[in-house]
Design a protein around this motif. Structure first.
Motif, PDB file in Angstrom:
ATOM      1  N   ILE A 160      76.592  15.773  76.304  1.00 44.94           N
ATOM      2  CA  ILE A 160      75.315  16.356  75.904  1.00 44.94           C
ATOM      3  C   ILE A 160      75.528  17.836  75.576  1.00 44.94           C
ATOM      4  CG2 ILE A 160      72.942  16.854  76.609  1.00 44.94           C
ATOM      5  CD1 ILE A 160      73.138  14.480  78.526  1.00 44.94           C
ATOM      6  N   ARG A 161      75.306  18.176  74.317  1.00 42.68           N
ATOM      7  CA  ARG A 161      75.512  19.553  73.847  1.00 42.68           C
ATOM      8  C   ARG A 161      76.924  20.047  74.209  1.00 42.68           C
ATOM      9  NH1 ARG A 161      69.944  19.957  75.396  1.00 42.68           N
ATOM     10  NH2 ARG A 161      68.644  20.509  73.611  1.00 42.68           N
ATOM     11  N   SER A 162      77.897  19.213  73.939  1.00 44.35           N
ATOM     12  CA  SER A 162      79.269  19.538  74.356  1.00 44.35           C
ATOM     13  C   SER A 162      80.286  19.040  73.326  1.00 44.35           C
ATOM     14  CB  SER A 162      79.575  18.909  75.722  1.00 44.35           C
ATOM     15  OG  SER A 162      78.682  19.362  76.710  1.00 44.35           O
ATOM     16  N   LEU A 163      81.527  19.565  73.467  1.00 42.32           N
ATOM     17  CA  LEU A 163      82.683  19.126  72.687  1.00 42.32           C
ATOM     18  C   LEU A 163      82.516  19.337  71.178  1.00 42.32           C
ATOM     19  CD1 LEU A 163      83.725  15.874  74.600  1.00 42.32           C
ATOM     20  CD2 LEU A 163      84.316  18.257  75.067  1.00 42.32           C
ATOM     21  N   ARG A 164      81.557  20.143  70.799  1.00 39.13           N
ATOM     22  CA  ARG A 164      81.356  20.602  69.408  1.00 39.13           C
ATOM     23  C   ARG A 164      81.117  19.473  68.407  1.00 39.13           C
ATOM     24  NH1 ARG A 164      85.853  25.508  68.967  1.00 39.13           N
ATOM     25  NH2 ARG A 164      85.066  26.684  70.777  1.00 39.13           N
ATOM     26  N   ARG A 165      82.088  18.616  68.185  1.00 36.12           N
ATOM     27  CA  ARG A 165      81.929  17.520  67.212  1.00 36.12           C
ATOM     28  C   ARG A 165      82.854  16.373  67.608  1.00 36.12           C
ATOM     29  NH1 ARG A 165      80.128  16.735  62.000  1.00 36.12           N
ATOM     30  NH2 ARG A 165      79.479  18.907  61.883  1.00 36.12           N
ATOM     31  N   LEU A 166      82.321  15.141  67.496  1.00 40.92           N
ATOM     32  CA  LEU A 166      83.099  13.953  67.840  1.00 40.92           C
ATOM     33  C   LEU A 166      83.256  13.056  66.621  1.00 40.92           C
ATOM     34  CD1 LEU A 166      81.423  13.055  71.270  1.00 40.92           C
ATOM     35  CD2 LEU A 166      83.497  14.402  70.892  1.00 40.92           C
ATOM     36  N   SER A 167      84.232  12.190  66.668  1.00 41.21           N
ATOM     37  CA  SER A 167      84.411  11.200  65.602  1.00 41.21           C
ATOM     38  C   SER A 167      84.212   9.807  66.170  1.00 41.21           C
ATOM     39  CB  SER A 167      85.812  11.321  64.991  1.00 41.21           C
ATOM     40  OG  SER A 167      86.794  10.847  65.890  1.00 41.21           O
ATOM     41  N   GLY A 168      83.863   8.883  65.289  1.00 42.53           N
ATOM     42  CA  GLY A 168      83.666   7.508  65.721  1.00 42.53           C
ATOM     43  C   GLY A 168      84.947   6.899  66.267  1.00 42.53           C
ATOM     44  N   VAL A 169      86.082   7.221  65.658  1.00 41.00           N
ATOM     45  CA  VAL A 169      87.366   6.685  66.116  1.00 41.00           C
ATOM     46  C   VAL A 169      87.685   7.215  67.510  1.00 41.00           C
ATOM     47  CG1 VAL A 169      89.845   6.633  65.662  1.00 41.00           C
ATOM     48  CG2 VAL A 169      88.228   6.407  63.769  1.00 41.00           C
ATOM     49  N   TRP A 170      87.387   8.501  67.763  1.00 40.15           N
ATOM     50  CA  TRP A 170      87.646   9.104  69.073  1.00 40.15           C
ATOM     51  C   TRP A 170      86.841   8.387  70.154  1.00 40.15           C
ATOM     52  CZ3 TRP A 170      85.173  11.771  73.007  1.00 40.15           C
ATOM     53  CH2 TRP A 170      85.970  12.566  73.844  1.00 40.15           C
ATOM     54  N   LEU A 171      85.581   8.106  69.879  1.00 42.57           N
ATOM     55  CA  LEU A 171      84.725   7.415  70.858  1.00 42.57           C
ATOM     56  C   LEU A 171      85.133   5.952  71.036  1.00 42.57           C
ATOM     57  CD1 LEU A 171      81.225   8.843  69.838  1.00 42.57           C
ATOM     58  CD2 LEU A 171      82.394   9.229  72.014  1.00 42.57           C
ATOM     59  N   SER A 172      85.663   5.336  69.989  1.00 40.41           N
ATOM     60  CA  SER A 172      85.957   3.900  70.034  1.00 40.41           C
ATOM     61  C   SER A 172      87.069   3.549  71.011  1.00 40.41           C
ATOM     62  CB  SER A 172      86.338   3.404  68.636  1.00 40.41           C
ATOM     63  OG  SER A 172      87.585   3.972  68.226  1.00 40.41           O
ATOM     64  N   ARG A 173      87.825   4.547  71.491  1.00 40.09           N
ATOM     65  CA  ARG A 173      88.927   4.267  72.417  1.00 40.09           C
ATOM     66  C   ARG A 173      88.434   3.921  73.822  1.00 40.09           C
ATOM     67  NH1 ARG A 173      91.293   8.970  69.630  1.00 40.09           N
ATOM     68  NH2 ARG A 173      92.907   8.226  68.188  1.00 40.09           N
ATOM     69  N   PHE A 174      87.184   4.221  74.112  1.00 35.58           N
ATOM     70  CA  PHE A 174      86.642   3.925  75.448  1.00 35.58           C
ATOM     71  C   PHE A 174      86.127   2.479  75.478  1.00 35.58           C
ATOM     72  CE2 PHE A 174      85.456   8.618  75.015  1.00 35.58           C
ATOM     73  CZ  PHE A 174      86.639   9.053  75.599  1.00 35.58           C
ATOM     74  N   VAL A 175      87.024   1.539  75.452  1.00 35.61           N
ATOM     75  CA  VAL A 175      86.647   0.145  75.238  1.00 35.61           C
ATOM     76  C   VAL A 175      86.033  -0.512  76.469  1.00 35.61           C
ATOM     77  CG1 VAL A 175      88.355  -0.219  73.418  1.00 35.61           C
ATOM     78  CG2 VAL A 175      89.001  -0.586  75.814  1.00 35.61           C
TER      79      VAL A 175
END
Length: 448
Positions: A160-175
């Protein structure tokens, strides 16, 4: 001519004081009367945006201490370690540990309000691979690639209001996630399915205020109970995949660019309690199949282009507390009575120009924001606007007065400040009589 005796002057003074006292008392009596005021209208709250937070339960105390490598990792993240992080409650509820021996290990870590110079270390994160829950709040550091062990260990991730910017691929690793929350952090992805495709265990999904683009995925995992994709740039229609989620309790797609009709299969969402489709481009009628959802508590369909009549089934939903249908193109006679409307916490139907209410069933005092109906079930045109500022302020509402309202208006016009007419008349009459008596006494003495 003889001058009048002193007694006469005394009588004149006494009469004058008496009349003044009576008038002042009348004025004071009316001034102290409490002014009649209308109860203020409470502005309803907007549709809620829920960000699920993993439960934080205290772990049993243990004489063992935290793993030294994890202690070093916390120090590199500027998390205080002068006190054992495993002792509950930890400062700001930042850490929760397991009960393993001889060293305990972190299973939950909350990093918040980071300093500007904080940088995430791959080595530090690798030593935190025992974590099941990791959350960032107001931590504007740059994201880095997570170690594989940590990515697979996490079941809850919040940003929340953190890590500046994320990518879908980066998030997809948390399976193995069951809870995913990203809010007020931009997410760059070609589509939601890139993120969700392999998250087969996901139950609660929140990606809001994230500048998310693309379409809603055609395939969703069946165990989802919570979906919040509000305040993004999603477009297209609601796919059938959404209506197949029988365990879904919360659905918020508000403030996007979703269009088309609300699917008639919406009634299949039998577990749904909270529905918000506000501020999109939905058209067509409200599906009657929604009457099959018994547990609805919150329904917000405002700011769309929905047409047709307002369904009566809403009044049969016993648990309903919020119903917002304002700013659409609904028409016809509102099918609700006063007892149903008063039972709701929020009820809004204004901004539907062809919608009206039966003034024999509902009073204008409810301030519904729509016109009363004529005998043909059409809205009565508003009265001509008045020039005076006071009258124009009352004519701002399209829910103008019926017969009861006109009586109230006439009573308001008759109300005035100052002494009562009856009291003032009595005071003047008594004063006149006394002055007449005094005048006759003086006249008799002078003539005598």
């Amino acid at each position: 001519m003889k001058s009048p005796p002193p007694t006469i002057f005394f009588l004149l003074s006494l009469v004058s004081v008496t009349a003044t006292t009576i008038t002042s008392a009348a004025t004071t009596t009316n001034a102290t009367k409490p002014a009649t005021s209308t109860a203020p209208t409470v502005s309803p709250t907007p549709s809620p945006t829920s960000s699920p937070t993993p439960p934080t339960t205290a772990t049993p105390s243990s004489s063992s201490t935290l793993d030294p490598k994890q202690m070093e990792a916390l120090q590199s993240l500027n998390i205080p370690t002068t006190r054992d992080p495993c002792i509950q409650p930890s400062p700001h509820n930042a850490t929760i540990c397991d009960t393993s021996k001889p060293f305990r290990h972190l299973i939950s870590l909350h990093i918040s309000n980071c300093s500007a110079d904080l940088s995430l270390s791959f080595t530090a994160l690798k030593s935190l691979s025992s974590l099941h829950s990791l959350s960032f709040t107001n931590c504007h550091t740059s994201p880095i690639r997570f170690p594989t062990d940590l990515s697979l260990s996490l079941t809850s991730f919040s940003c929340i209001r953190s890590l500046r910017r994320l990518s879908g691929v980066w998030l997809s690793r948390f399976v193995n996630l069951t809870d995913l929350t990203v809010s007020y952090t931009p997410v760059n992805t070609s589509g939601l399915y890139v993120i969700l495709g392999n998250m087969h265990k996901l139950k609660t999904l929140t990606i809001s205020h994230a500048n998310l683009t693309g379409y809603l995925p055609r395939h969703l995992h069946m165990n989802l109970t919570h979906i919040d994709l509000s305040d993004n740039k999603l477009k297209g229609k609601i796919p059938t995949s959404v209506t197949l989620l029988e365990d879904l309790e919360f659905l918020n797609l508000s403030s996007n660019r979703v269009n088309g009709e609300i699917p008639t299969q919406f009634g299949d969402l039998i577990s749904l309690k909270n529905l918000s489709l506000a501020s999109n481009s939905f058209s067509g009628s409200i599906p009657v199949s929604m009457s099959a959802i018994p547990g609805l508590v919150h329904v917000d369909l405002s700011n769309n282009q929905l047409n047709g009549t307002v369904p009566r089934f809403f009044s049969e939903l016993r648990g309903l507390k919020v119903l917002n249908l304002e700013n659409n193109e609904l028409h016809g006679v509102l099918p609700f009575n006063a007892s149903f409307i008063k039972r709701l916490t929020v009820f809004k139907v204004g901004g539907n120009g062809n919608l009206c209410y039966n003034h024999s069933v509902l009073s204008s005092k409810l301030k519904l924001g729509i016109a009363p109906c004529d005998k043909h079930g059409l809205p009565i045109p508003p009265p001509p606007s008045k020039e005076s500022s006071g009258d124009s302020s009352e004519s701002d509402s399209s829910d103008y007065d019926d017969e009861d309202g006109s009586d109230d208006t006439s009573q308001k016009k008759e109300h005035h400040h100052g002494p009562s007419k009856v009291v003032l008349g009595v005071a003047i009459g008594l004063s006149s009589i006394v002055f007449l008596i005094v005048f006759l006494v003086l006249l008799s003495k002078w003539c005598g």
